[in-house]
Write a protein that holds these residues in place. Structure first.
Motif, short mmCIF file in Angstrom:
data_model
loop_
_atom_site.label_atom_id
_atom_site.label_comp_id
_atom_site.label_asym_id
_atom_site.label_seq_id
_atom_site.Cartn_x
_atom_site.Cartn_y
_atom_site.Cartn_z
N ILE A 165 0.80 -1.17 0.13
CA ILE A 165 0.16 0.06 0.12
C ILE A 165 0.86 1.08 -0.05
O ILE A 165 1.71 1.42 0.67
CB ILE A 165 -0.96 0.05 1.20
N VAL A 166 0.57 2.14 -0.74
CA VAL A 166 1.24 3.56 -1.06
C VAL A 166 -0.04 4.65 -0.96
O VAL A 166 -1.07 4.48 -1.58
CB VAL A 166 2.10 3.49 -2.31
N ILE A 167 0.24 5.76 -0.24
CA ILE A 167 -0.81 6.49 0.04
C ILE A 167 -0.56 7.86 -1.10
O ILE A 167 0.68 8.37 -1.21
CB ILE A 167 -0.89 7.30 1.31
N ALA A 168 -1.51 7.99 -1.96
CA ALA A 168 -1.32 9.00 -2.83
C ALA A 168 -2.32 10.11 -2.31
O ALA A 168 -3.57 9.88 -2.25
CB ALA A 168 -1.58 8.77 -4.35
N CYS A 169 -2.01 11.39 -2.68
CA CYS A 169 -2.90 12.55 -2.32
C CYS A 169 -3.34 13.58 -3.53
O CYS A 169 -2.61 13.66 -4.39
CB CYS A 169 -2.30 13.42 -1.12
N LYS A 170 -4.72 13.75 -3.34
CA LYS A 170 -5.37 14.47 -4.54
C LYS A 170 -5.13 16.00 -4.58
O LYS A 170 -5.28 16.61 -5.49
CB LYS A 170 -6.78 14.09 -4.80
N ASN A 171 -4.91 16.52 -3.36
CA ASN A 171 -4.87 17.94 -3.29
C ASN A 171 -3.58 18.32 -2.33
O ASN A 171 -3.15 17.27 -1.44
CB ASN A 171 -6.16 18.61 -2.69
N ALA A 172 -3.17 19.61 -1.90
CA ALA A 172 -2.19 19.88 -1.38
C ALA A 172 -2.44 19.79 0.34
O ALA A 172 -1.42 19.55 0.86
CB ALA A 172 -1.66 21.22 -1.62
N GLU A 173 -3.53 20.03 0.48
CA GLU A 173 -4.02 20.06 1.91
C GLU A 173 -3.88 18.66 2.58
O GLU A 173 -3.42 18.16 3.61
CB GLU A 173 -5.48 20.61 2.01
N ALA A 174 -4.55 17.60 1.58
CA ALA A 174 -4.44 16.18 2.29
C ALA A 174 -2.85 15.60 2.38
O ALA A 174 -2.57 14.98 3.02
CB ALA A 174 -5.14 15.33 1.24
N LEU A 175 -2.13 16.27 1.25
CA LEU A 175 -0.52 15.84 1.23
C LEU A 175 0.03 16.22 2.80
O LEU A 175 0.63 15.63 3.20
CB LEU A 175 -0.02 16.41 0.17
#
Length: 322
Positions: free
Chosen positions: A152-162
């Motif tokens: 599992i790798v976590i990808a973020c769709k927006n800067a706040e989530a990242l």
């Protein structure tokens, strides 16, 4: 002169980093000169280069148009397939099951097909990633695993989530567990291993020691034996520190190298058994937030697991588990 309004995805960045992404062809020396001489302003004032920009801020740029030239719309990520093994997805993040052999980011040998390229292509095709409308943000990975490790790798769709996920990883509020198969059966069913690790950059290999030096770093690895059969054991691993090749090197150091590990194990013999890649998988991810998680608070207390880990299925059955 051009004016740019800072969007939600751009907020939180250092001012100079934002400008360097906005104007990628501008030399750094010229960028800092323009800020110093007020050719680039923030909210009509000369900013400090370390100022963190906020949503709604206005950046005025009194610079040549050539620095705003966009790259051709043949985006690099379109070279990657758009097919993903998705464990979980919502409006802020994607949890992707990365298969072994796939790089997470480009390197000198592989540029076209990477996990981040696949994710950006997937979101672009869905209409959730529109690079023409972004000043600097691109969907990004919050964690990474080795090419030859799956999971599992976590990808973020927006800067706040990242920003939130990266901080939660740093604060150890996201729990990752690995499955692996090792040679032999550890004497203790459960144990926490400690040692000191030093990386050789030239050989891309790490070396362990029982003594602290100026060049090595502390490592702690916790394991639990789930099953043992025919001279092999299935372990669940928790990393209490996260260092290069930590699991592989630490288990090998106590006489239990990973099955299929060509760097620290017995690959020649393992290949005869049909295992030419390391039996190591990041199979479970849990969110345990002790502090505010903002827009990701809904993830608190949730656990996500890969449905099937290939080597566990091949070597062990449910009835084998102790």
């Amino acid at each position: 002169m051009k004016s740019i309004t800072v969007t939600k995805n751009d907020a939180g960045q250092r001012f100079d980093k934002f400008i360097s992404k906005l104007c990628p062809t501008m030399p750094p020396s010229l960028l800092y000169k323009y800020i110093r001489t007020k050719h680039i302003k923030l909210n009509r004032k000369k900013p400090e280069i370390s100022t963190r920009i906020s949503e709604g801020d206005v950046v005025d740029l009194y610079i040549a148009d050539e620095f705003f030239e966009k790259k051709a719309k043949n985006y690099d990520f379109l070279s990657s397939p758009d097919v993903l093994n998705i464990v979980y997805e919502d409006e802020n993040i994607i949890l992707v099951d990365k298969k072994q052999g796939l790089l997470v980011h480009p390197d000198k040998d592989e540029y076209r097909d990477t996990l981040i390229g696949r994710i950006q292509h997937y979101l672009y095709k869905k209409g959730e990633y529109k690079p023409d409308e972004e000043n600097s943000f691109k969907p990004a990975l919050a964690n990474r695993i080795d090419r030859n490790t799956g999971g599992i790798v976590i990808a973020c769709k927006n800067a706040e989530a990242l920003r939130i996920i990266c901080q939660k990883i740093k604060d150890r509020e996201i729990d990752k567990r690995y499955l692996c198969i090792v040679h032999g059966k550890p004497k203790e069913k459960c144990a926490t291993l400690e040692g000191y690790l030093e990386k050789n950059e030239v050989k891309n290999k790490v070396y362990l020691s029982n003594k602290k030096t100026d060049n090595n770093r502390t490592i702690k690895t916790r394991y639990k034996t789930l099953a043992s059969k025919n001279g092999f054991s299935l372990l669940e691993i928790e990393l209490l520190t996260g260092r290069t090749h930590q699991i592989r090197a630490h288990m090998a150091s106590i006489g239990h190298p990973l099955l299929g590990d060509g760097k620290y194990g017995k690959l020649a013999n393992d290949k005869k058994l049909g295992f030419d890649k390391q039996a190591l998988y990041s199979y479970k991810l849990s969110f345990y937030f002790n502090t505010d998680a903002g827009i990701l608070e809904y993830l608190n207390g949730k656990t996500f697991t890969v449905n099937e880990v290939w080597f566990a299925k091949e070597m062990f059955k449910k009835t084998d588990f102790e």
